[in-house]
Design an enzyme around this catalytic site. Sequence first.
Site, PDB file in Angstrom:
ATOM      1  N   ARG A  61       0.851  -1.205   0.000  1.00 29.27           N
ATOM      2  CA  ARG A  61       0.000   0.000   0.000  1.00 29.27           C
ATOM      3  C   ARG A  61       0.882   1.248   0.000  1.00 29.27           C
ATOM      4  O   ARG A  61       0.539   2.280  -0.562  1.00 29.27           O
ATOM      5  CB  ARG A  61      -0.944   0.016   1.212  1.00 29.27           C
ATOM      6  CG  ARG A  61      -1.701   1.354   1.377  1.00 29.27           C
ATOM      7  CD  ARG A  61      -3.011   1.222   2.147  1.00 29.27           C
ATOM      8  NE  ARG A  61      -2.902   0.373   3.307  1.00 29.27           N
ATOM      9  CZ  ARG A  61      -2.334   0.728   4.474  1.00 29.27           C
ATOM     10  NH1 ARG A  61      -1.845   1.930   4.626  1.00 29.27           N
ATOM     11  NH2 ARG A  61      -2.259  -0.137   5.471  1.00 29.27           N
ATOM     12  N   TYR A 113     -15.643  17.121 -15.750  1.00 27.44           N
ATOM     13  CA  TYR A 113     -16.095  15.728 -15.678  1.00 27.44           C
ATOM     14  C   TYR A 113     -17.182  15.565 -14.601  1.00 27.44           C
ATOM     15  O   TYR A 113     -17.031  16.065 -13.486  1.00 27.44           O
ATOM     16  CB  TYR A 113     -14.891  14.832 -15.378  1.00 27.44           C
ATOM     17  CG  TYR A 113     -15.231  13.367 -15.308  1.00 27.44           C
ATOM     18  CD1 TYR A 113     -15.549  12.659 -16.469  1.00 27.44           C
ATOM     19  CD2 TYR A 113     -15.277  12.693 -14.100  1.00 27.44           C
ATOM     20  CE1 TYR A 113     -15.882  11.328 -16.420  1.00 27.44           C
ATOM     21  CE2 TYR A 113     -15.606  11.350 -14.037  1.00 27.44           C
ATOM     22  CZ  TYR A 113     -15.911  10.670 -15.193  1.00 27.44           C
ATOM     23  OH  TYR A 113     -16.246   9.343 -15.145  1.00 27.44           O
ATOM     24  N   ASP A 185      -6.974  18.832 -14.794  1.00 27.95           N
ATOM     25  CA  ASP A 185      -7.281  17.466 -15.224  1.00 27.95           C
ATOM     26  C   ASP A 185      -6.841  17.387 -16.684  1.00 27.95           C
ATOM     27  O   ASP A 185      -7.455  17.963 -17.577  1.00 27.95           O
ATOM     28  CB  ASP A 185      -8.791  17.207 -15.077  1.00 27.95           C
ATOM     29  CG  ASP A 185      -9.185  15.785 -15.492  1.00 27.95           C
ATOM     30  OD1 ASP A 185      -8.472  15.181 -16.310  1.00 27.95           O
ATOM     31  OD2 ASP A 185     -10.230  15.300 -15.015  1.00 27.95           O
ATOM     32  N   LYS A 210      -7.930   6.339 -19.614  1.00 28.30           N
ATOM     33  CA  LYS A 210      -8.153   6.839 -20.965  1.00 28.30           C
ATOM     34  C   LYS A 210      -6.873   6.727 -21.798  1.00 28.30           C
ATOM     35  O   LYS A 210      -6.371   5.641 -21.970  1.00 28.30           O
ATOM     36  CB  LYS A 210      -8.700   8.267 -20.883  1.00 28.30           C
ATOM     37  CG  LYS A 210      -9.782   8.463 -19.807  1.00 28.30           C
ATOM     38  CD  LYS A 210     -11.060   7.696 -20.091  1.00 28.30           C
ATOM     39  CE  LYS A 210     -12.049   7.656 -18.920  1.00 28.30           C
ATOM     40  NZ  LYS A 210     -12.426   8.940 -18.352  1.00 28.30           N
TER      41      LYS A 210
END
Length: 392
Positions: A61, A113, A185, A210
């Site tokens: 982690r 978004y 972004d 993406k």
Amino acid sequence: MKNFTNYTVYDKKENLHDETKVARGALGHDPVTGSISFPIFQTSTYRHISIKENTNFNYSRIINPTREEFERTMAILDHGYRAFAVSSGMAATSLVLTMLKPKEHILISDDVYGGTVRACEEVLKYNKVEYNQVDFTNLEEVKKNVKPNTKMMFIETPTNPMMKVADIAEICKYAHSKGIVVVVDNTFLTSYYQKPLLLGADIVVYSATKYIAGHNDVLAGVVVVKTKEQAEYLNLQMAIYGACLGPMDSWLALRGLKTLAVRMDRHNENAKKIAEFLRNHPKVKKVYYVGFEDHPQYNITLKQSKGFGGMISFDLGDMDTVNKFLEKINLILFAESLGGVESLVTHPATRTHTEVSKEVREKLGITDTLLRLSVGIENVDDLIEDIRQALE
Ligand SMILES: *Cc1c(COP(=O)(O)O)cnc(C)c1O
């Protein structure tokens, strides 16, 4: 740089071009075995040598070599201090939004978004953080909406699906004069075409689902930061929230990233031709594409971006044509998401922008007859033929 001993020393490849950086990564290959494909360290934990000595690895982690190779490559591309790879684009955005404290204010793009709006609405409201949406193509509007407690601007450029372009350098200049942090972004253009940190931004986020990963086969997100302080803060949040990207998904993202440059150039080339075709088609009412010379912010795009990307929106004007188009389109797939090698078309009003009220949608231009196309890397003539027959 030859390093056959450990995972800590890597080459920032400062003298190399982006095409080389993406293809070769940070360490590039395994420094211990020489394996050309960077290994997938499918482990949760690591053996310690002794109380006094360790390998720099303790628990996945916190740190994992495969994830680190992906993160370092992303940081190198964006000229950042450090990158964090997380489980999705939304995890990246949410991680950055934790920087806001109660009673602070954030300004976000008006057609940002949908998930970002939802995060502001649900999570930030709960934390008593205020937010406003504003058209970032209009600096005067931005200035009017800045409050004494504004601490962050979160912008997307080009926007989805209206393809509006914000001037990153101008916004940053103004924001910094007010002590406001600017987050970009950069999912649509990626660092290959646009480098927000070099234009003045403080933080970059990606849905690596993406273009970065690029094959519609993995969900991933990335945050790239500029300073050591930001990195230390986010490192702590990563440990707390545990949104880290797993080793296998890190490897898929890293493997996709190798071809980012060639893919982006093909997306770009194909989209240019398709945008022209759509614009000249009698059944298409309007085309939104940042590469048109008469796009309202064309000069800003030329100034801040190396390419136009692969995204196009177009309005067919009537529902009957939209329904027939989506039924007849065959090679291009009717599906959400974007940025993969396969061309996809979606219907924002009923698919990607359902959180936005009809009233706001219409105001922004997201009509019921608008379609959004993510142009893939197939042969462009095949794609155009598919669109042509679907519009017949
Ligand atoms: C898809 C997308 C996101 C969210 O990313 P996920 O990986 O789906 O969580 C954020 N911003 C933009 C611009 C996107 O297209």
